[in-house]
Design a protein around this motif. Structure first.
Motif, PDB file in Angstrom:
ATOM      1  N   THR A 152      19.789 -77.592 -77.026  1.00  8.12           N
ATOM      2  CA  THR A 152      19.520 -75.968 -75.540  1.00  8.12           C
ATOM      3  C   THR A 152      21.202 -75.213 -76.347  1.00  8.12           C
ATOM      4  OG1 THR A 152      20.934 -77.103 -74.236  1.00  8.12           O
ATOM      5  CG2 THR A 152      18.156 -77.606 -73.580  1.00  8.12           C
TER       6      THR A 152
ATOM      7  N   GLN B 280      15.710 -72.117 -72.938  1.00  7.62           N
ATOM      8  CA  GLN B 280      15.851 -72.530 -71.718  1.00  7.62           C
ATOM      9  C   GLN B 280      13.766 -72.862 -71.420  1.00  7.62           C
ATOM     10  OE1 GLN B 280      17.361 -69.841 -68.920  1.00  7.62           O
ATOM     11  NE2 GLN B 280      19.395 -70.556 -69.082  1.00  7.62           N
ATOM     12  N   GLU B 281      13.299 -72.157 -71.924  1.00  6.88           N
ATOM     13  CA  GLU B 281      11.691 -71.673 -72.065  1.00  6.88           C
ATOM     14  C   GLU B 281      10.846 -72.374 -72.654  1.00  6.88           C
ATOM     15  OE1 GLU B 281      10.296 -70.158 -69.264  1.00  6.88           O
ATOM     16  OE2 GLU B 281      12.410 -69.794 -68.365  1.00  6.88           O
ATOM     17  N   ASN B 282      11.880 -73.148 -74.276  1.00  6.60           N
ATOM     18  CA  ASN B 282      11.211 -73.332 -75.122  1.00  6.60           C
ATOM     19  C   ASN B 282      11.600 -74.846 -75.519  1.00  6.60           C
ATOM     20  OD1 ASN B 282       8.352 -71.646 -75.667  1.00  6.60           O
ATOM     21  ND2 ASN B 282      10.608 -70.296 -75.382  1.00  6.60           N
ATOM     22  N   THR B 283      11.270 -75.743 -75.597  1.00  2.00           N
ATOM     23  CA  THR B 283      11.743 -76.727 -76.534  1.00  2.00           C
ATOM     24  C   THR B 283      11.945 -77.088 -78.190  1.00  2.00           C
ATOM     25  OG1 THR B 283      10.425 -77.962 -75.065  1.00  2.00           O
ATOM     26  CG2 THR B 283      11.002 -79.347 -76.589  1.00  2.00           C
TER      27      THR B 283
ATOM     28  N   GLN C  38      19.110 -63.582 -76.930  1.00  2.00           N
ATOM     29  CA  GLN C  38      17.464 -63.648 -76.587  1.00  2.00           C
ATOM     30  C   GLN C  38      17.720 -65.395 -76.833  1.00  2.00           C
ATOM     31  OE1 GLN C  38      14.363 -61.700 -77.731  1.00  2.00           O
ATOM     32  NE2 GLN C  38      14.126 -60.476 -76.837  1.00  2.00           N
TER      33      GLN C  38
ATOM     34  N   TRP D 183      17.398 -67.651 -72.796  1.00  2.00           N
ATOM     35  CA  TRP D 183      16.641 -67.377 -72.820  1.00  2.00           C
ATOM     36  C   TRP D 183      15.578 -68.422 -73.792  1.00  2.00           C
ATOM     37  CZ3 TRP D 183      11.591 -65.400 -74.493  1.00  2.00           C
ATOM     38  CH2 TRP D 183      10.572 -66.046 -74.009  1.00  2.00           C
ATOM     39  N   TYR D 184      15.000 -68.101 -74.520  1.00  2.69           N
ATOM     40  CA  TYR D 184      14.045 -68.991 -74.958  1.00  2.69           C
ATOM     41  C   TYR D 184      14.643 -70.088 -74.892  1.00  2.69           C
ATOM     42  CZ  TYR D 184      11.060 -70.599 -78.766  1.00  2.69           C
ATOM     43  OH  TYR D 184      10.130 -70.527 -79.797  1.00  2.69           O
TER      44      TYR D 184
END
Length: 79
Positions: free
Chosen positions: A47, A35-38, A29, A32-33
């Motif tokens: 990243t 990519q979606e969160n800073t 995960q 994904w995390y």
């Protein structure tokens, strides 16, 4: 909140840290995390889930906290 994370080995990857902090439930995960969160490592956006975090690194996850990587104490090493 500023919290120390004690390293059991020389380093920990960013994915391992996210899992240890219960932000994600599995290493898969992490991609994904990130990519979606800073997430900031030493003040720069990170990243890469495989980013190695050594003692002295500071990780900031907005709305969750700031974490400081710390070397295991020598006296604790004998445990």
């Amino acid at each position: 909140m500023k919290e120390a994370v004690v390293l059991e080995t020389e380093y920990m990857t960013l994915a391992q840290l996210l899992k240890e902090l219960d932000i994600i439930s599995s290493g898969g995960q992490a991609k994904w995390y990130l990519q979606e969160n800073t997430v900031f490592v030493n003040g720069e956006i990170e990243t890469r889930r495989g980013r190695k975090l050594y003692a002295g690194a500071m990780i900031e996850i907005p709305e969750i906290g700031t974490f400081f990587m710390k070397e295991k104490d020598k006296k604790d090493a004998s445990d």
